[in-house]
Design an enzyme around this catalytic site. Structure first.
Site, PDB file in Angstrom:
ATOM      1  CG  ASP A 292      30.854  33.722  71.980  1.00 42.13           C
ATOM      2  OD1 ASP A 292      30.836  32.897  72.891  1.00 42.13           O
ATOM      3  OD2 ASP A 292      30.387  33.519  70.855  1.00 42.13           O
ATOM      4  CG  ASP A 597      28.686  28.610  70.029  1.00 43.40           C
ATOM      5  OD1 ASP A 597      29.083  27.975  71.018  1.00 43.40           O
ATOM      6  OD2 ASP A 597      29.348  29.493  69.472  1.00 43.40           O
TER       7      ASP A 597
END
Length: 873
Positions: A292, A597
């Protein structure tokens, strides 16, 4: 308990029986105390082996208990004593008011107080996959369930083992970690070696017994049996059993667990909590990290840096900029802006014990609230003035948050904020200087898009804020999806973390590709990726929608070039990970923080959840929790993973050399001379050096920087490499030649005569054999490099093990001869034993110069960084 477990080893039980019989037969035949020596010697050796094994296992269990506690440590937001605070789940009490939002785990049983669109996943308790809608009609929360949507408050009614979850847990005992892939591999190796050892042991016993019987027959004493004959046969049996003890490399699984436990403990200090043992070793093979941006590559401490409002762009630099801004916009615009900031948020401004304002919530929302307070807004007053009717919380699919508010004059107003291009596409009006909504022309829309792109190219995170007055009261509980009025474009600065650029470079030098997968604007993502060194000239930056529209063939072709994926959905991350693993056979590590996620974290070889920004759902699906959300910590995990793999290879090389030599020497000697050169006690001592102390010395070596200058180990690569076989065979041949020469020509070469010459030679062989293993342990510190001393003195465990082994060897030979069947040695013989052992070191240097792998003359030496791009393949 661990001592008791260690005593259950079958071979040790057989040896104990042998020792007891040995004492029983020895006392009547040899008298007191001579008849006790052999049996007591074996019992003392067994006691030492059991004690060392038990202490080692106990220490590991303590480490895992600490890790388990750390795993279950969850912090929750509660209102207690009139103000909101963050407390540990362990400190939760009945009567606390818990604040819940998407991705949280419900920490206790409780009842609903207030909330919006609360959906709870109760599958962990009920097995039902459909989420349950919690409201005043259905107000009960159960501990251990997950919040899948919405937000709310609950009153705690039951905690700990009295909750439904607690009662369920009482009926279950939590199993330990599954075996790691490496442990499974090594168990296979251990089984094969064990079978070979068993075959050698049976052969040795048969040869010794046949020789004994033949000699007895030749002396015509076949019918004449005494207790000393029984003792001899028992001794042969004890030697055979001891060969099995030496041959069965029970140290292999021990070395893996020891190495992983050591790495886990060290990583915990370095802010990485390993939840599954196997992740530690798999991370060493990682060839790709999908990370990320926010919070991992950047600091996640966000501030509003630039805004665009009423046709003007302003840079915000503290209170002075805010005063200038207030003078430049009308009161009406200011009022709408503060409403949009304070009403449409899941964060809160709370007062702590000292009466100071504290913002609780996500970094992005905190930055906006901070900006609102800077403009002179009052959070509590705004909330009291207006009533929130409905909330649609932010999630990573919609990339926006919406709220429906009832204003004091009875009107209904909708507020929306989120990803700039999504909000802009929902707007058909814009606020002018007087606070009136005027139509948004195409020219203005293009200008605003340029502003958004400009903010993005400065590495700013862009958001848009918008509102809409809802006239249709019949549909007043529906939040509109179009017809909004744009208030402001915000550019939020999230600086890059210090050390990230170096960490990315370390990854690239180690053959690990770094890919950024973010929900942010593509310009912001590219700017940060370039700053970090992720995005290169030949790399590809792509947006989620474009990636989703590709065919499977296009994906297969493009995925290796993708370095940045912006505006991505969690499903894109999952697709990327799946294709990297299955189509390109990569070992993939993925970072994640949101509930959505979880599938990608689960699909990846190593799931890395963020400790600060991560939701409980993400953490539960991850293998490693990065406690400080820092990319540099991820690189550390990879480094330790490689160290674990290499350390266990070193240990296997060392142990197999001892195994090969001990088995061949005992078997050949039994065949030729009718006796084994090493007694049961001596072999047990060698077993202790080799298994427990060897594992302790080699499996706990800390990583060095050279580890991150070599390519990762592939999935299908054989664990015992050709290089290791070269070293094992070379050292074994040398040791066998040395022991053979001393056995046959020792007395002549050392000019020994007299009644004790045979005992001196036997002790000298034992001494030399132990020192050969000691120096081979130093040789095994590096399988390929010539300089084996590099970093040796940094590993204090290795030094302590070496010193202890030498000290115990001196004690066994010089003081415990009656038990170990040794005689004291002259200082000249001690030096000679050490010198013969030390010759193994230059031999190791010569062996390492012999190329074995294909193209190994150009073997990677760990100094030149790997090339990037196509040449790396």
């Amino acid at each position: 308990m661990f001592v008791w477990d260690a005593l259950h080893d079958l071979t040790l039980i057989i040896l104990m029986i042998c020792a007891v019989i040995s004492i029983g037969v020895g006392l009547p035949t040899e008298g007191w105390p001579e008849g006790m020596y052999d049996g007591v010697g074996i019992l003392v050796s067994i006691f030492l082996v059991v004690l060392v094994t038990a202490i080692s296992d106990y220490r590991q269990s303590l480490q895992f208990r600490d890790l388990d506690k750390e795993k279950k440590k969850i912090f929750v937001q509660v209102t207690r004593d009139g103000y909101r605070q963050k407390i540990s789940i362990y400190d939760l009490v009945v009567g606390d008011i818990v604040h819940l939002s998407i991705g949280d785990q419900v920490p206790a049983d409780g009842v609903f107080i207030s909330g919006y669109s609360l959906l709870i996943d109760e599958s962990s308790l009920s097995g039902e996959s459909e989420p349950v809608h919690i409201s005043e009609e259905k107000p009960f929360f159960l501990s251990g369930t997950k919040v899948t949507d919405g937000s709310g408050k609950m009153l705690v009614t039951t905690v700990g083992m009295r909750t439904e979850w607690g009662k369920l847990m009482e009926t279950l005992t939590e199993g330990g970690d599954d075996e790691t892939p490496l442990q499974v591999k090594l168990n296979g190796v251990a089984t094969i070696i064990g079978k070979i050892g068993l075959a050698f042991a049976v052969l040795t016993f048969v040869v010794l017994v046949v020789r004994f019987l033949v000699e007895k027959a030749l002396r015509k004493e076949f019918t004449d049996w005494s207790s000393s004959d029984a003792l001899t046969l028992l001794n042969y049996f004890a030697i055979a059993v001891t060969i099995i003890v030496v041959a069965v490399p029970e140290g292999l699984p021990l070395a893996v667990t020891l190495s992983l436990a050591f790495a886990m403990k060290k990583l915990m200090k370095e802010k990485a909590l390993v939840r599954h043992l196997s992740a530690c070793e798999t991370m060493g093979s990682a060839s790709c990290i999908c990370t990320d941006k926010t919070g991992t590559l950047t600091t996640n401490h966000m501030v509003v840096h630039k805004i665009w409002i009423c046709g003007k762009a302003e840079e915000i630099k503290g209170g002075e900029s805010a005063d200038v801004l207030k003078s430049e916009i009308s009161g009406r615009v200011s009022s709408i802006l503060l409403q949009a900031i304070f009403q449409n948020t899941s964060s809160e401004v709370v007062k702590d014990k000292d009466g100071k304002n504290t913002i609780l919530g996500t970094p992005t929302e905190s930055a906006l609230l901070e900006f609102g307070l800077l403009l002179g807004g009052n959070f509590d007053a705004q909330r009291k003035e207006n009533k929130i009717v409905k909330v649609e919380p932010f999630n990573s699919v919609k990339k926006k948050m919406s709220v429906l508010v009832a204003l004091p004059d009875g009107r209904i107003r909708a507020f929306c904020k989120g990803a700039s291009e999504i909000i802009l596409s929902m707007c058909n009006k814009i606020v002018n200087y007087d606070g009136e909504s005027i139509p948004l022309s195409e020219v203005q829309e293009r200008n605003i898009t340029d502003i958004i792109n400009g903010f993005g190219s400065e590495a700013l995170r862009t958001l848009c804020l918008a509102f809409k007055d809802v006239d249709d009261t019949s549909n007043e509980n529906e939040i509109p999806t179009y017809g909004y009025t744009l208030i402001m474009v915000v550019g939020i600065k999230d600086p890059m973390r210090p050390g990230v650029k170096d960490a990315v470079q370390t990854c690239l030098a180690a053959g690990i590709t770094v890919r950024m997968v973010t929900g942010d604007n593509i310009n912001t993502a590219k700017a940060i990726a370039k700053e970090c060194g992720i995005l290169t000239e030949d790399g590809l930056a792509i947006e989620g929608p474009e990636f989703r529209s590709m065919s499977l063939e296009e994906m297969k072709e493009k995925i290796p070039q993708i370095q940045v994926m912006a505006r991505s959905l969690p499903s894109d991350k999952h697709t990327l990970v799946t294709h990297l693993r299955k189509l390109h056979d990569q070992v993939v590590a993925v970072t994640g923080d949101g509930t959505n996620d979880a599938p990608a974290l689960h699909e990846a070889d190593i799931g890395l959840a963020m400790g600060i920004a991560g939701t409980e759902v993400a953490k539960e699906n991850a293998d490693v929790i990065i406690m400080d959300d820092n990319f540099a910590t991820i690189v550390n995990v990879a480094k330790w993973g490689r160290a674990v793999y290499i350390n266990i290879q070193k240990f296997v090389q060392f142990q197999l050399t001892v195994n090969v030599v001990a088995l061949i020497v005992n078997f050949v000697s039994a065949c030729i001379s009718g006796s084994a050169p090493f007694t049961a006690v001596q072999l047990l001592w060698v077993n202790l050096i080799m298994d427990t102390l060897g594992a302790l010395a080699l499996a706990t070596e800390p990583p060095n920087d050279a580890l991150m200058k070599r390519p990762p180990v592939g999935r299908s690569v054989s664990f015992i490499t050709k290089t290791m076989w070269r070293n094992i065979i070379g050292q074994s041949i040398y040791q066998l030649i040395v022991i053979g020469v001393i056995s046959v020509y020792g007395k002549r070469l050392l000019r020994l005569s007299g009644s004790d010459a045979s005992d001196i030679i036997d002790t000298f062989i034992f001494n030399t054999f132990v020192f050969c293993q000691l120096f081979n342990e130093i040789n095994s510190r590096d399988i390929e490099k010539i300089n084996i001393f590099r970093g040796m003195f940094d590993s204090w465990i290795f030094i302590i093990v070496m010193v202890c082994t030498v000290a115990f060897q001196i004690i066994i030979v010089e003081l415990l001869g009656t038990f170990a069947s040794t005689v004291p040695q002259s200082w000249q013989l001690w030096i000679l034993s050490i010198l013969i052992g030390a010759v193994g070191m230059p031999l190791a240097v010569v062996l390492k110069c012999i190329p074995v792998e294909a193209g190994s003359s150009k073997q990677y030496d760990g100094y030149e960084p790997l090339p990037r791009g196509p040449e790396r393949a």
